[in-house]
Design an enzyme around this catalytic site. Structure first.
Site, PDB file in Angstrom:
ATOM      1  N   GLU A 196       6.304 -12.463   5.186  1.00  0.00           N
ATOM      2  CA  GLU A 196       6.031 -11.981   3.835  1.00  0.00           C
ATOM      3  C   GLU A 196       7.347 -11.745   3.102  1.00  0.00           C
ATOM      4  O   GLU A 196       8.000 -10.715   3.301  1.00  0.00           O
ATOM      5  CB  GLU A 196       5.259 -10.659   3.881  1.00  0.00           C
ATOM      6  CG  GLU A 196       3.904 -10.770   4.545  1.00  0.00           C
ATOM      7  CD  GLU A 196       2.991  -9.620   4.138  1.00  0.00           C
ATOM      8  OE1 GLU A 196       1.901  -9.915   3.630  1.00  0.00           O
ATOM      9  OE2 GLU A 196       3.372  -8.451   4.305  1.00  0.00           O
ATOM     10  N   GLY A 218       2.877  -8.268  -4.028  1.00  0.00           N
ATOM     11  CA  GLY A 218       2.342  -7.496  -5.148  1.00  0.00           C
ATOM     12  C   GLY A 218       2.999  -7.814  -6.480  1.00  0.00           C
ATOM     13  O   GLY A 218       2.836  -7.092  -7.455  1.00  0.00           O
ATOM     14  N   HIS A 256       5.526  -3.753   8.328  1.00  0.00           N
ATOM     15  CA  HIS A 256       5.236  -4.239   6.974  1.00  0.00           C
ATOM     16  C   HIS A 256       6.391  -3.849   6.059  1.00  0.00           C
ATOM     17  O   HIS A 256       7.008  -2.802   6.234  1.00  0.00           O
ATOM     18  CB  HIS A 256       3.916  -3.638   6.481  1.00  0.00           C
ATOM     19  CG  HIS A 256       3.504  -4.227   5.165  1.00  0.00           C
ATOM     20  ND1 HIS A 256       3.986  -3.752   3.978  1.00  0.00           N
ATOM     21  CD2 HIS A 256       2.704  -5.279   4.871  1.00  0.00           C
ATOM     22  CE1 HIS A 256       3.487  -4.494   2.992  1.00  0.00           C
ATOM     23  NE2 HIS A 256       2.710  -5.420   3.514  1.00  0.00           N
ATOM     24  N   SER A 287       1.268 -12.097  -2.561  1.00  0.00           N
ATOM     25  CA  SER A 287       0.568 -12.593  -3.750  1.00  0.00           C
ATOM     26  C   SER A 287      -0.333 -13.802  -3.470  1.00  0.00           C
ATOM     27  O   SER A 287      -0.473 -14.694  -4.303  1.00  0.00           O
ATOM     28  CB  SER A 287       1.551 -12.908  -4.882  1.00  0.00           C
ATOM     29  OG  SER A 287       2.200 -11.726  -5.302  1.00  0.00           O
ATOM     30  N   ASN A 294      -4.981  -6.569   4.136  1.00  0.00           N
ATOM     31  CA  ASN A 294      -4.212  -5.332   4.223  1.00  0.00           C
ATOM     32  C   ASN A 294      -4.626  -4.462   3.040  1.00  0.00           C
ATOM     33  O   ASN A 294      -4.201  -4.698   1.911  1.00  0.00           O
ATOM     34  CB  ASN A 294      -2.710  -5.672   4.169  1.00  0.00           C
ATOM     35  CG  ASN A 294      -1.853  -4.423   4.137  1.00  0.00           C
ATOM     36  OD1 ASN A 294      -2.345  -3.313   4.301  1.00  0.00           O
ATOM     37  ND2 ASN A 294      -0.559  -4.604   3.903  1.00  0.00           N
ATOM     38  N   TRP A 295      -5.449  -3.470   3.324  1.00  0.00           N
ATOM     39  CA  TRP A 295      -5.990  -2.636   2.236  1.00  0.00           C
ATOM     40  C   TRP A 295      -4.991  -1.591   1.746  1.00  0.00           C
ATOM     41  O   TRP A 295      -5.270  -0.873   0.800  1.00  0.00           O
ATOM     42  CB  TRP A 295      -7.287  -1.964   2.699  1.00  0.00           C
ATOM     43  CG  TRP A 295      -8.462  -2.893   2.733  1.00  0.00           C
ATOM     44  CD1 TRP A 295      -8.523  -4.167   2.250  1.00  0.00           C
ATOM     45  CD2 TRP A 295      -9.773  -2.610   3.254  1.00  0.00           C
ATOM     46  NE1 TRP A 295      -9.782  -4.695   2.448  1.00  0.00           N
ATOM     47  CE2 TRP A 295     -10.566  -3.763   3.066  1.00  0.00           C
ATOM     48  CE3 TRP A 295     -10.353  -1.496   3.875  1.00  0.00           C
ATOM     49  CZ2 TRP A 295     -11.903  -3.835   3.458  1.00  0.00           C
ATOM     50  CZ3 TRP A 295     -11.683  -1.565   4.269  1.00  0.00           C
ATOM     51  CH2 TRP A 295     -12.449  -2.716   4.068  1.00  0.00           C
ATOM     52  N   LYS A 296      -3.861  -1.467   2.416  1.00  0.00           N
ATOM     53  CA  LYS A 296      -2.832  -0.507   2.000  1.00  0.00           C
ATOM     54  C   LYS A 296      -3.466   0.869   1.741  1.00  0.00           C
ATOM     55  O   LYS A 296      -4.364   1.272   2.467  1.00  0.00           O
ATOM     56  CB  LYS A 296      -2.064  -1.048   0.789  1.00  0.00           C
ATOM     57  CG  LYS A 296      -1.515  -2.458   1.059  1.00  0.00           C
ATOM     58  CD  LYS A 296      -0.510  -2.905   0.049  1.00  0.00           C
ATOM     59  CE  LYS A 296      -0.045  -4.317   0.416  1.00  0.00           C
ATOM     60  NZ  LYS A 296       1.040  -4.804  -0.406  1.00  0.00           N
ATOM     61  N   GLY A 309      -2.962  -8.552   0.390  1.00  0.00           N
ATOM     62  CA  GLY A 309      -3.129  -7.181  -0.076  1.00  0.00           C
ATOM     63  C   GLY A 309      -4.108  -7.123  -1.241  1.00  0.00           C
ATOM     64  O   GLY A 309      -5.323  -7.055  -1.061  1.00  0.00           O
ATOM     65  N   GLY A 310      -3.575  -7.198  -2.465  1.00  0.00           N
ATOM     66  CA  GLY A 310      -4.376  -7.007  -3.674  1.00  0.00           C
ATOM     67  C   GLY A 310      -5.673  -7.807  -3.711  1.00  0.00           C
ATOM     68  O   GLY A 310      -6.737  -7.268  -4.034  1.00  0.00           O
TER      69      GLY A 310
END
Ligand code: PGA
Length: 255
Positions: A172, A178, A100, A217, A13-15, A238-239
């Site tokens: 999630e 994050g 999300h 995370s 998920n590149w947000k 994500g990150g």
């Protein structure tokens, strides 16, 4: 199910990151470092503006699909800023994330709206990855599973039996996204079992196993122990999905 037959899903998920040129250069590095692995499907969820660039860059890899981070349920019209399922598909999307936690908690998306989005995707033959998860206050109040079940019921209401193979779930916990904190693999697996039981009650099983991914995370250090849990069918990241070399290592991880 024997280990060899287990299918795993790795979703990035590149947000609100990676412009089209950055998505293309990510793909170049990633594809050179991540050959396909049998029994694994990779999803990339770029921002809407980078969807076409990413879809084109990953074309030719049957194990890779791209999707939108959100869609609107109306097919077209005066909905400034929104992306319909048909527009997303036109940019190469095979599906989309729905619900999300950032859509729910930053943009105020309701449970009922997630259901409309899921139904709009499935009606187009696209995949829906419905995200569910509790806040820290809900967890502390002992309502984790109640929250997930409420979100599942609303998000999956009215699904036709034949559409289940196009559904994926991502659990999630909001407090883990994050933040560097993540649920222990055992805790996550317990919630996954509860989610699976509810999917059963909703009638998902007869059409096959709906993948239930874990997110929040996830990184190179913890992914193996999460995937070692039989209830966890993959990860939504994500990150740690923004660095192509690091992401290539994650998708190659053996549980
Ligand atoms: P994170 O995000 O891996 O940066 O915690 C996960 C997600 O929000 O999907």
């Amino acid at each position: 199910m024997p280990e060899a037959a287990r299918t795993l899903v790795f979703a990035a998920n590149w947000k609100m990151h990676l412009a089209p040129d950055e998505a293309r250069s990510f793909a170049g590095i990633f594809l050179a470092s991540a050959p396909p692995v049998s029994g694994r499907t990779l999803w990339f969820f770029p921002s809407a503006v980078s969807l076409e660039a990413a879809s084109t860059a990953f074309q030719g890899r049957a194990d890779i699909r791209t999707g939108a981070q959100d869609v609107y349920w109306e097919p077209k019209g005066a909905f400034t800023g929104a992306t319909s399922t048909t527009l997303a598909r036109g940019a190469g999307a095979s599906g989309a994330l729905v619900g999300h936690s950032e859509r729910r908690h930053v943009f105020g998306e309701t449970d009922a709206e997630t259901g409309k989005k899921v139904r709009a995707l499935l009606a187009q033959g696209l995949w829906a990855m419905l995200c569910v998860g509790e806040t820290l206050a809900e967890r502390d109040a002992g309502t984790t599973l109640d929250v997930c079940i409420r979100q599942l019921r609303a998000g999956l209401e009215g699904i036709a039996a034949e559409a289940w193979p196009q559904v994926m779930i991502a659990y999630e916990p909001v407090w883990a996204i994050g933040t560097g904190r993540n649920a222990t693999p055992g805790d996550a697996a317990t919630v996954h079992r509860g989610i699976r039981d509810e999917l059963d009650r909703l009638g998902a099983r007869p059409a096959g196993r709906v993948p239930v991914l874990y997110g929040g995370s996830v990184n190179q250090g913890n992914v193996a122990s999460l995937l070692a849990e039989r209830e966890i069918d993959g990860v939504l990241v994500g990150g740690a999905s923004l660095d192509p070399v690091g992401w290539a290592r994650i998708v190659a991880t053996m549980p």
